[in-house]
Design a protein around this motif. Sequence first.
Motif, PDB file in Angstrom:
ATOM      1  N   ASN A  37       6.728   1.776   9.235  1.00 14.21           N
ATOM      2  CA  ASN A  37       7.964   2.583   8.955  1.00 14.21           C
ATOM      3  C   ASN A  37       8.147   2.501   7.319  1.00 14.21           C
ATOM      4  N   ILE A  38       7.945   3.250   6.521  1.00 14.83           N
ATOM      5  CA  ILE A  38       8.053   3.297   4.908  1.00 14.83           C
ATOM      6  C   ILE A  38       9.589   3.732   4.671  1.00 14.83           C
ATOM      7  N   ILE A  39      10.293   2.896   4.042  1.00 20.35           N
ATOM      8  CA  ILE A  39      11.559   3.035   3.855  1.00 20.35           C
ATOM      9  C   ILE A  39      11.889   3.569   2.632  1.00 20.35           C
ATOM     10  N   ARG A  40      11.344   3.346   1.435  1.00 15.21           N
ATOM     11  CA  ARG A  40      11.327   3.683   0.243  1.00 15.21           C
ATOM     12  C   ARG A  40       9.988   3.472  -0.731  1.00 15.21           C
ATOM     13  N   PRO A  41       9.914   4.220  -1.781  1.00 15.74           N
ATOM     14  CA  PRO A  41       8.623   4.070  -2.291  1.00 15.74           C
ATOM     15  C   PRO A  41       8.389   2.778  -3.157  1.00 15.74           C
ATOM     16  N   ILE A  42       7.305   2.250  -3.244  1.00 16.03           N
ATOM     17  CA  ILE A  42       7.226   1.058  -4.065  1.00 16.03           C
ATOM     18  C   ILE A  42       6.807   1.516  -5.344  1.00 16.03           C
ATOM     19  N   PRO A  43       7.566   1.384  -6.502  1.00 22.85           N
ATOM     20  CA  PRO A  43       7.015   1.466  -7.896  1.00 22.85           C
ATOM     21  C   PRO A  43       5.661   1.049  -8.380  1.00 22.85           C
TER      22      PRO A  43
END
Length: 162
Positions: free
Chosen positions: A109-115
């Motif tokens: 489950n990807i919650i937010r993008p990793i910079p």
Amino acid sequence: MPEQFLPDNPDQLPTRETTLSMSGLEFMQKILGGELPLAPIANGLNYQLHSVKPDEVIFRGAPGFDQMNPTGTIHGGWYGTLLDSAMACAVMTRVAKGSVYTTLEYKVNIIRPIPSGMTVDCVGTVEHAGRSTGVATGKIIGVDDGKLYATGSTTCIIMTPK
């Protein structure tokens, strides 16, 4: 922390006899200590083993340009591979001498993008380890910001080769 050994050819990987000669926890500790090689995939995806203890493994990494998809964000496969590594290796810490494991299934489950370039820890934690299966959960957390970037779960099969 000792420098980890990144193999550059298949002959540098542990033999079946070496793998079966120790418990999974011992095996993971030897990787952390540089006595056994880290999985080759870690080199291409820019992550390393950071911590090993019973029921928990932490990988640390920083995705960059080589892990991007065509739209300029970090590819979902990077999250999945990192989570699979941490969760499955956490299960490995519970595998008895003479046995091995492999991932049977996992979910991300990807919650937010990793910079790009951000260092993250991926923590894998065992929820159950029995004679034939292991279940673990994982989370990717920013080292500097403490934010949760992704979660996962896995089921691994534990086998005793004959």
